[in-house]
Design an enzyme around this catalytic site. Structure first.
Site, short mmCIF file in Angstrom:
data_model
loop_
_atom_site.label_atom_id
_atom_site.label_comp_id
_atom_site.label_asym_id
_atom_site.label_seq_id
_atom_site.Cartn_x
_atom_site.Cartn_y
_atom_site.Cartn_z
N ASN A 134 -35.73 63.05 -2.91
CA ASN A 134 -36.46 63.55 -4.09
C ASN A 134 -37.92 63.11 -3.99
OD1 ASN A 134 -36.83 60.90 -5.50
ND2 ASN A 134 -34.59 60.96 -5.43
N ASP B 81 -28.32 61.27 -7.07
CA ASP B 81 -27.05 61.27 -7.79
C ASP B 81 -25.88 61.61 -6.86
OD1 ASP B 81 -27.95 60.58 -10.34
OD2 ASP B 81 -28.73 62.61 -10.65
N PRO C 104 -22.77 55.88 -6.13
CA PRO C 104 -22.56 54.80 -7.11
C PRO C 104 -23.77 54.71 -8.02
CG PRO C 104 -23.10 53.89 -4.95
CD PRO C 104 -22.89 55.37 -4.77
N ASP C 105 -23.56 54.39 -9.30
CA ASP C 105 -24.68 54.21 -10.22
C ASP C 105 -25.05 52.72 -10.23
OD1 ASP C 105 -26.30 53.79 -12.52
OD2 ASP C 105 -25.68 55.77 -13.22
N PHE D 6 -34.74 53.14 -15.98
CA PHE D 6 -35.68 54.21 -16.29
C PHE D 6 -34.89 55.48 -16.57
CE2 PHE D 6 -40.16 53.12 -15.60
CZ PHE D 6 -40.01 51.81 -15.21
N LYS E 55 -28.47 57.66 -22.61
CA LYS E 55 -28.31 57.07 -21.27
C LYS E 55 -28.18 55.55 -21.36
CE LYS E 55 -30.14 59.31 -17.98
NZ LYS E 55 -31.15 59.99 -17.17
N LYS F 196 -24.95 53.72 -19.82
CA LYS F 196 -25.04 52.83 -18.64
C LYS F 196 -24.87 51.36 -19.01
CE LYS F 196 -27.55 56.01 -15.84
NZ LYS F 196 -27.96 56.14 -14.44
O1 C5P Z 1 -28.79 58.87 -14.43
P1 C5P Z 1 -30.23 58.79 -14.12
O2 C5P Z 1 -30.52 58.94 -12.65
O3 C5P Z 1 -31.13 59.63 -14.94
O4 C5P Z 1 -30.62 57.26 -14.55
C1 C5P Z 1 -31.82 56.71 -14.27
C2 C5P Z 1 -31.71 55.22 -14.16
O5 C5P Z 1 -30.52 54.85 -13.49
C3 C5P Z 1 -32.82 54.63 -13.34
O6 C5P Z 1 -33.08 53.33 -13.83
C4 C5P Z 1 -32.23 54.58 -11.94
O7 C5P Z 1 -32.85 53.59 -11.15
C5 C5P Z 1 -30.79 54.25 -12.24
N1 C5P Z 1 -29.82 54.83 -11.29
C6 C5P Z 1 -29.15 53.98 -10.44
N2 C5P Z 1 -28.21 54.50 -9.59
C7 C5P Z 1 -27.92 55.81 -9.59
C8 C5P Z 1 -28.60 56.68 -10.44
C9 C5P Z 1 -29.55 56.16 -11.27
O8 C5P Z 1 -29.42 52.78 -10.45
N3 C5P Z 1 -27.03 56.27 -8.76
#
Ligand code: C5P
Length: 417
Positions: free
Chosen positions: A209, A277, A304-305, A324, A338, A342
């Site tokens: 990205n 994602d 993984p998030d 963020f 969000k 999270k």
């Molecule tokens: O879900 P989204 O990508 O919009 O969420 C943004 C936040 O989640 C940011 O702080 C980003 O660094 C974190 N994030 C993460 N791991 C992912 C997706 C997002 O840590 N796989």
């Protein structure tokens, strides 16, 4: 004011070098111990004997001197100091430092040091204004170089403008400021993620990205500046590693998660990375060939998030977890949801619609959402966002110096008088 502080003074070639014996005298007058290194050009403007006399130590000039190396190796010389001061800092020495050249003792020490560097540039005004010098300086500042001056005035060459070295008392004041700067996060550990991730499809292609990493890198630098021990885990970016920060380079979300896990426990985690994602479910071992049949279908799996995982890390959960939210519409509402989803403490929401110019650009407009509600910040540079966030973190973790806590009272007292 500088009692017990060890300074390494690097003198490079320029007419302003004649002021350095006075500078050394003033630094020692404040209690500092000063070791001096000179470039060969500097010795054309001030004698090593003068600087040895005022510093009370021998002056080092030669990268390949066996005697010097036996007495104190050049790496040791750069590490034994609490701060490295470069005065005057010539255009040439700044260029070498910006590009990592190390072909004499001064530039080698600058590359080998693990300490902060304060430079007092001095050069002809056209050299100062030249885009090459300004580019080098911007690059160095982004890496954490501290700069004092230059002053504006009449120059040795007869021209008038910026380029004169800051006066010795201003350099001494900058050194004192460095040592007296509040370090409210000293003793705390911080983890910051930054940049995009690259998710491989085959050995030559990947999903990515437009994240530049500017925001995350600025946050890492701002936290380190306040005294935190910072680990920055970054995806592929075109930025230099911030000075004073342990930087780990990763490619994919999986690697980023692993590096973050290894960095735990920390007191605060800031997830500023634009983690992809999804990743390709299967990575082809060989380059996928165009074989004349229909294009290959790309099967994606969820990554993984990292933010969510850090927020739910049980006993290892950082005391403060910050994420963020890059959104293109309904910014505040999306970010509030969000934050809940999270499980992080604060979310910094920003508008990344194409019109906003935020992704890859220099500025950011933030809406900060925490348990208490929302806080709208004006559109400011990413560096200012980082400073503001670091100050808020320091206040929340209650490591703000007592004086700063008392500020509002003092202001009120002042108003009543
Ligand atoms: O879900 P989204 O990508 O919009 O969420 C943004 C936040 O989640 C940011 O702080 C980003 O660094 C974190 N994030 C993460 N791991 C992912 C997706 C997002 O840590 N796989």
């Amino acid at each position: 004011m500088l009692s017990g502080k060890r300074l390494l003074l690097i003198v490079s070639g320029g007419i302003a070098a004649y002021k350095t014996p006075d500078l050394v005298r003033r630094l020692r007058g404040q209690g500092a111990e000063v070791r001096v290194v000179m470039t060969p050009a500097a010795a054309e403007f001030v004698t090593p004997l003068s600087l040895a006399s005022v510093s009370g130590h021998r002056v080092y000039q030669d990268l390949f001197s066996l005697t010097d190396e036996a007495e104190m190796g050049h790496i040791e010389l750069s590490r034994a100091a609490d701060l490295v001061v470069v005065a005057p800092a010539s255009a040439d020495l700044l260029a070498k430092l910006a590009h990592g050249l190390a072909n004499d003792l001064a530039s080698t020490l600058l590359l080998a040091t693990d300490k902060e560097v304060l430079a007092a540039p001095a050069m002809n005004l056209r050299m100062w204004q030249h885009p090459a010098t300004q580019d080098n300086l911007a690059r160095l500042k982004a890496r954490g170089l501290q700069v004092v001056g230059p002053d504006e005035g009449e120059m040795a060459c007869g021209e008038y403008g910026p380029g004169r070295m800051a006066e010795p008392d201003a350099i001494v004041a900058a050194v004192e400021d460095y040592f007296n700067a509040p370090r409210p996060l000293a003793g705390l550990k911080a983890l910051v993620t930054s940049g995009p991730t690259h998710e491989p499809i085959d050995p030559v292609r990947y999903i990515a990205n437009r994240s530049s990493g500017r925001q995350g890198h600025a946050i890492a630098a701002a936290l380190a500046h306040r005294g935190a021990a910072v680990t920055l885990v970054t995806g592929p970016v075109q930025l230099p590693d911030p000075q004073g920060v342990q930087t780990l380079h990763v490619e994919s979300a999986d690697e980023m998660l692993q590096a973050c896990r290894n960095a735990l426990p920390v007191d605060v985690a800031v997830c500023a990375a634009a983690v992809s994602d999804w990743r390709a479910s299967e990575q082809a071992e060989q380059k996928i060939k165009k074989d004349g049949t229909s294009p290959p279908a790309l099967q994606l799996s969820e990554n993984p998030d990292i933010l969510a995982q850090l927020s739910k890390a049980g006993t290892e959960r950082p005391g403060l977890v910050i994420g963020f939210a890059a959104e293109t519409r309904d910014v505040a509402a999306q970010a509030t949801a969000k934050r809940e989803r999270k499980g992080c403490d604060w979310i910094l929401a920003n508008d990344v619609s194409a019109e906003s110019g935020t992704f890859g650009g220099p500025d950011n407009s933030i809406i900060l959402i925490d348990a208490a509600g929302r806080e709208d910040w004006p559109r400011i540079s990413k560096e200012e966002v980082a400073e503001r966030l670091a100050a808020r973190i320091a206040q929340t973790l209650d490591r703000t110096p007592v004086e700063e806590h008392r500020m509002p009272d003092r202001l009120q007292d002042g108003q009543q008088q």
